[in-house]
Design an enzyme around this catalytic site. Structure first.
Site, PDB file in Angstrom:
ATOM      1  N   ILE A 132     -45.005 106.904  19.386  1.00  0.00           N
ATOM      2  CA  ILE A 132     -44.747 106.005  20.503  1.00  0.00           C
ATOM      3  C   ILE A 132     -43.768 104.907  20.089  1.00  0.00           C
ATOM      4  O   ILE A 132     -43.705 104.528  18.918  1.00  0.00           O
ATOM      5  CB  ILE A 132     -46.086 105.416  21.023  1.00  0.00           C
ATOM      6  CG1 ILE A 132     -45.889 104.584  22.297  1.00  0.00           C
ATOM      7  CG2 ILE A 132     -46.797 104.621  19.950  1.00  0.00           C
ATOM      8  CD1 ILE A 132     -47.200 104.228  23.006  1.00  0.00           C
ATOM      9  N   CYS A 133     -42.978 104.448  21.054  1.00  0.00           N
ATOM     10  CA  CYS A 133     -42.102 103.287  20.900  1.00  0.00           C
ATOM     11  C   CYS A 133     -41.029 103.538  19.841  1.00  0.00           C
ATOM     12  O   CYS A 133     -40.202 104.435  19.993  1.00  0.00           O
ATOM     13  CB  CYS A 133     -42.956 102.059  20.593  1.00  0.00           C
ATOM     14  SG  CYS A 133     -42.102 100.482  20.757  1.00  0.00           S
ATOM     15  N   HIS A 134     -41.012 102.769  18.752  1.00  0.00           N
ATOM     16  CA  HIS A 134     -40.022 102.944  17.685  1.00  0.00           C
ATOM     17  C   HIS A 134     -40.454 103.979  16.643  1.00  0.00           C
ATOM     18  O   HIS A 134     -39.707 104.253  15.697  1.00  0.00           O
ATOM     19  CB  HIS A 134     -39.753 101.603  16.981  1.00  0.00           C
ATOM     20  CG  HIS A 134     -38.977 100.621  17.806  1.00  0.00           C
ATOM     21  ND1 HIS A 134     -39.550  99.858  18.794  1.00  0.00           N
ATOM     22  CD2 HIS A 134     -37.656 100.287  17.795  1.00  0.00           C
ATOM     23  CE1 HIS A 134     -38.637  99.089  19.346  1.00  0.00           C
ATOM     24  NE2 HIS A 134     -37.482  99.330  18.770  1.00  0.00           N
TER      25      HIS A 134
END
Length: 202
Positions: A132-134
């Site tokens: 998720i995300c970075h």
């Protein structure tokens, strides 16, 4: 949506976004969480709570012993005890891996040889990877995104495209054993699909 519509959705076994409300059985499954200082706290605690509630065992792995520092965006949040270092853990002992985001966390893990080797081994074994995300920065440096479709925090789009991936702007995307999401707001959908993969649901 009307009250009647909401009731119909719930009675059919699906939530308002169409995700199954039945939690697959993941009892006894072991999930490794790879993090270091600077991870986005909600992206660890949200999935961890959902996994443990469904019966999975969650182990926090980090490059160092002691504890790791979580963040709520740019602000320091809580610290979490490290269960084991990444170098001391064996991918074959786990059923899946979770990669939370956070810029500092993801940027440090992407250059950590033990972290790269760990996710490469998980991928070779055909086990689920939830990111998720970075978090996809680690997968990029591990050479695991070419030809794959995934989502992420928007600033990673060009990095993923340059690494040979297809990027989509979706709250959750599943490509084989890879499940990805963009940000903390996506965690409910992310959890649902990760549990589905981990439980072996079709």
């Amino acid at each position: 949506m009307t009250r009647r519509g909401r009731s119909a959705a719930h009675s059919s076994g699906f939530d308002q976004k169409g995700y199954s409300m039945a939690t697959p059985s993941v009892s006894g499954k072991k999930v490794a969480v790879l993090v270091t200082d600077g991870f986005e706290q909600a992206e660890l605690t949200g999935p961890k709570q959902a996994l443990e509630a469904a019966g999975a065992q969650v182990t926090i792995l980090a490059p160092k012993q002691g504890s790791v520092q979580g963040y709520n965006h740019a602000d320091k949040a809580d610290s979490f005890p490290v269960d084991r270092t990444i170098s001391d853990a064996r991918p074959k002992d786990f059923d899946a891996v979770l990669l939370p985001g956070g810029v500092q966390n993801a940027d440090a893990l992407r250059v950590d040889e033990d972290a790269r080797t760990f996710v490469q081994d998980i991928a070779k074994q055909g086990k689920p990877i939830a990111v998720i995300c970075h978090g996809p920065w680690l997968l990029i440096d591990a050479g695991l995104v070419q030809g794959r479709t995934l989502t992420s925090w928007p600033s990673l789009k060009v990095d993923l495209l340059n690494a040979g991936a297809r990027w989509v702007d979706e709250e959750v995307h599943v490509d084989g054993q890879l499940v990805s999401s963009r940000k903390p707001d996506d965690i409910p959908a992310f959890n649902a699909q990760f549990l589905k993969l981990l439980g072996g649901a079709s």
